[in-house]
Design an enzyme around this catalytic site. Sequence first.
Site, PDB file in Angstrom:
ATOM      1  N   ASP A 314      63.338  37.101   3.564  1.00 48.46           N
ATOM      2  CA  ASP A 314      62.553  36.227   2.471  1.00 48.46           C
ATOM      3  C   ASP A 314      63.242  35.431   1.314  1.00 48.46           C
ATOM      4  O   ASP A 314      64.081  34.498   2.297  1.00 48.46           O
ATOM      5  CB  ASP A 314      61.939  37.564   1.759  1.00 48.46           C
ATOM      6  N   TYR A 422      61.702  31.174  -7.589  1.00 47.41           N
ATOM      7  CA  TYR A 422      60.569  30.112  -7.352  1.00 47.41           C
ATOM      8  C   TYR A 422      60.455  28.819  -8.116  1.00 47.41           C
ATOM      9  O   TYR A 422      59.768  28.355  -7.892  1.00 47.41           O
ATOM     10  CB  TYR A 422      59.133  30.673  -7.669  1.00 47.41           C
ATOM     11  N   HIS A 478      55.336  41.246   7.237  1.00 55.00           N
ATOM     12  CA  HIS A 478      56.523  40.603   6.252  1.00 55.00           C
ATOM     13  C   HIS A 478      57.351  41.566   6.475  1.00 55.00           C
ATOM     14  O   HIS A 478      58.427  41.217   5.840  1.00 55.00           O
ATOM     15  CB  HIS A 478      55.745  39.806   5.192  1.00 55.00           C
TER      16      HIS A 478
END
Length: 501
Positions: A314, A422, A478
């Site tokens: 990730d 982010y 995931h």
Amino acid sequence: MRGKKLLSWTGPASSFGHSPSDSTCPVLLGVSLPATTGRHRRSPGLNTCGLVQGGTCRLYVNDCRCPITALQGRANGTARPTGGRYRVKASEPAVGTKTSTEGPQAKGGGPCSPEPTSPLLLVPPAAQTPDGSTVISGRGDMPELVVTALLAPSRLTLKLLRAFMWSLVFSAALVAAAVYSCIALTHVLCRPRRGCCGRPRRIPPACLSDPALGEHRFLTLKSSGIRLHYVSAGRGNGPLMLFLHGFPENWFSWRYQLREFQSRFHVVAVDLRGYGSSDAPKDVDCYTIDLLMADIQDVILGLGYSKCILVSHDWGALLAWNFSIYYPSLVERMVVVSAAPMSVYQDYAMRHIGQFFRSNYVFLFQLPWLPEKLLSMSDFQILKTTLTHCKRGIPHLSPSELDAFLYDFSQPGGLTGPLNYYRNIFRNFPLEPQELATPTLLLWGEKDTYFDQGLVGAISSRFVPGRLEAHILPDMGHWIPQSHPKEMHEYMWAFLQDLLD
């Protein structure tokens, strides 16, 4: 090149911020690069590349990736700008190296013959100053006003493109905020006893202190002074295997791999900057890609190694991709799970609008303070759903293991650091395509709800042939390191077998 010499410098790599694992690197001086954020510019005659990123100018020569941060005055006193010129301090050559005024040499030992139009041939005159430094003109013989005029259309176009991009990003952020606000409010109404705020966990769960996973330590990073927490096991058993986690996780997401590989490797799982027990600066600018890559470099060198096997998932994988490009000598092998390089993701998402919908949360996280509030409502129910959902989450995650992730996020300000990753993700848009060459094992879940399978093909197209081993794993999502550790371990042992032999 005959009759005209090209000024070069060869010396200790550390003088220009080069990776300490590389002893020397030739650096061409007197080359001026337009300050275009995140863009590469190549000389047509030589394999030379300049990159300006995050306010830092970098020059790459003959694919030797040594960033010359000095060109923007960030080389620890090695160089500093002086009114349109760059003042370069003389450095002592490293042992076994020599300084030359000849141009770069071809493979056969003769001088290279770049095209006459190469800007590297326009070496400006140098002059000595009383303090012993050399002043080199930054623009050659071309007047600065003319250069500014020629670059004005490109700079204006880039500014307009970035303005348009940010307008789309914040429009999408407002839409995502409305959707996630409805979701969070629904959780509060369905579970009124939990209230609107997250419940701080007072005592860490026992699984975080399991001695079978390793020893808890702290490392103060050389470049920033930040202190990172990590768990280490198997020191002296083999090469360094460094694990980088994603969001919303921490070092504990690698518990299965720490047990599996500590017999043959020195396994280290870190809490990245802003996570867990590691330091968490509040400023958004403390979480740029450049700073996060410097953290990884400091961890490897601070542990006493010159290279490592980098295992990532990730967000950790996004950093690992970038790190392998800019610090290739520090990465012997890579194992990447469920993530693509940022430049690949950018190009793919532009052509496949569905990827934007899969990553809709990225737009929400661009906003200040609101994402922290929404994620913490109803005792962090959105995060709980993300991790424990029957189809999209981690199967068989126990309440204690869930608390191992929520414990740090529940502390005051515990979500701000991770979300700041982010908030910097669009800073360097647009990104230039980059070639990937580090030997890599890529594992991708067929049922990954966050990243499209087509990204695997896009990643493969950027790789040097023979350097990528990619597998799309059926019926997996995931969270492969936690949901299907046995299958992941089988692929990893096979990929690393030649190192063990």
